[in-house]
Design a protein around this motif. Structure first.
Motif, PDB file in Angstrom:
ATOM      1  N   GLU A  98       0.853  -1.178   0.000  1.00  0.00           N
ATOM      2  CA  GLU A  98       0.000   0.000   0.000  1.00  0.00           C
ATOM      3  C   GLU A  98       0.893   1.233   0.000  1.00  0.00           C
ATOM      4  O   GLU A  98       1.689   1.422   0.914  1.00  0.00           O
ATOM      5  CB  GLU A  98      -0.903  -0.018   1.240  1.00  0.00           C
ATOM      6  N   ASP A  99       0.769   2.040  -1.024  1.00  0.00           N
ATOM      7  CA  ASP A  99       1.601   3.236  -1.169  1.00  0.00           C
ATOM      8  C   ASP A  99       3.090   2.905  -1.065  1.00  0.00           C
ATOM      9  O   ASP A  99       3.860   3.621  -0.424  1.00  0.00           O
ATOM     10  CB  ASP A  99       1.226   4.301  -0.126  1.00  0.00           C
ATOM     11  N   GLY A 100       3.494   1.774  -1.661  1.00  0.00           N
ATOM     12  CA  GLY A 100       4.892   1.383  -1.675  1.00  0.00           C
ATOM     13  C   GLY A 100       5.399   0.737  -0.405  1.00  0.00           C
ATOM     14  O   GLY A 100       6.585   0.438  -0.282  1.00  0.00           O
ATOM     15  N   THR A 101       4.512   0.489   0.559  1.00  0.00           N
ATOM     16  CA  THR A 101       4.904  -0.089   1.842  1.00  0.00           C
ATOM     17  C   THR A 101       4.113  -1.373   2.079  1.00  0.00           C
ATOM     18  O   THR A 101       2.906  -1.413   1.829  1.00  0.00           O
ATOM     19  CB  THR A 101       4.606   0.900   2.985  1.00  0.00           C
ATOM     20  N   ALA A 102       4.795  -2.399   2.585  1.00  0.00           N
ATOM     21  CA  ALA A 102       4.106  -3.646   2.932  1.00  0.00           C
ATOM     22  C   ALA A 102       3.158  -3.392   4.093  1.00  0.00           C
ATOM     23  O   ALA A 102       3.482  -2.653   5.030  1.00  0.00           O
ATOM     24  CB  ALA A 102       5.108  -4.726   3.299  1.00  0.00           C
ATOM     25  N   CYS A 103       1.993  -3.980   4.013  1.00  0.00           N
ATOM     26  CA  CYS A 103       0.975  -3.780   5.048  1.00  0.00           C
ATOM     27  C   CYS A 103       0.155  -5.056   5.171  1.00  0.00           C
ATOM     28  O   CYS A 103      -0.051  -5.764   4.208  1.00  0.00           O
ATOM     29  CB  CYS A 103       0.162  -2.559   4.653  1.00  0.00           C
ATOM     30  N   SER A 104      -0.274  -5.374   6.383  1.00  0.00           N
ATOM     31  CA  SER A 104      -1.104  -6.549   6.637  1.00  0.00           C
ATOM     32  C   SER A 104      -2.556  -6.119   6.755  1.00  0.00           C
ATOM     33  O   SER A 104      -2.863  -5.097   7.356  1.00  0.00           O
ATOM     34  CB  SER A 104      -0.667  -7.235   7.930  1.00  0.00           C
ATOM     35  N   GLU A 105      -3.437  -6.936   6.178  1.00  0.00           N
ATOM     36  CA  GLU A 105      -4.865  -6.625   6.222  1.00  0.00           C
ATOM     37  C   GLU A 105      -5.637  -7.873   6.629  1.00  0.00           C
ATOM     38  O   GLU A 105      -5.259  -8.993   6.286  1.00  0.00           O
ATOM     39  CB  GLU A 105      -5.352  -6.134   4.861  1.00  0.00           C
TER      40      GLU A 105
END
Length: 175
Positions: free
Chosen positions: A78-85
């Protein structure tokens, strides 16, 4: 209630969850049945490779093969950053029994023990009172509203965030 990994035989449950107008009312409407079997195949592979946790919710006393819904934890960019959902669905006949909340709590507790997921984001539609209630009850922080793409549909959602390693679901500090 117990959780198990998604299996190839879960196509029927996926169709019930993703292709039903009532189930998908807050997610832009039902998805087409075509492609669901392929989605299950990809999800089985992702779960087997431990890239995503795709858990089917099995209610106590369930008949073989019966599921109440699913809860999924995955990583994305997300927006170039890894993110957990995290996301979840509970079939209508099982709603209102606390199964969704218990399943989400169990996955968050496991994520805290696992340690690799970091802050977990949830994006229920602003109109989805029960899912927003789960986020609130389990100690997520409301970061605001936003628009997200879901299956090619732009949805208005609440953006909730929880770091399961820094607080127990429900907001209680970890010992």
């Amino acid at each position: 209630m117990r959780l198990r990994n998604v299996e190839p035989g879960d196509v029927g449950a996926y169709v019930r969850m993703r292709c039903d107008p009532v189930m998908m009312a807050d997610l832009g409407g039902p998805l087409p049945v075509e492609g669901i079997a392929d989605k299950v195949r990809r999800d089985v592979q992702a779960a087997a490779a431990d890239r995503s946790w795709i858990k089917m919710i099995v209610p106590d006393g369930a008949a073989p093969g019966e599921v109440a819904g699913c809860v999924t934890l995955w990583s994305q960019e997300e927006d170039g950053t890894a993110c957990s959902e995290i996301g979840w669905m509970v079939l209508p006949e099982f709603q209102g029994r606390g199964l969704g909340k218990a399943a989400v709590r169990a996955v968050l507790d496991e994520a805290a023990r696992d340690g690799r997921w970091g802050a977990v984001h949830a994006h229920p539609a602003i109109t989805n009172g029960p899912s927003n209630g789960i986020c609130r009850t389990l100690g997520f922080r409301l970061a605001g509203e936003r628009e997200v793409d879901f299956a090619g549909r732009l949805l208005r959602v609440n953006h909730w965030v929880l770091d399961p390693g820094h607080g127990a679901p429900g907001g209680a500090p970890r010992p």
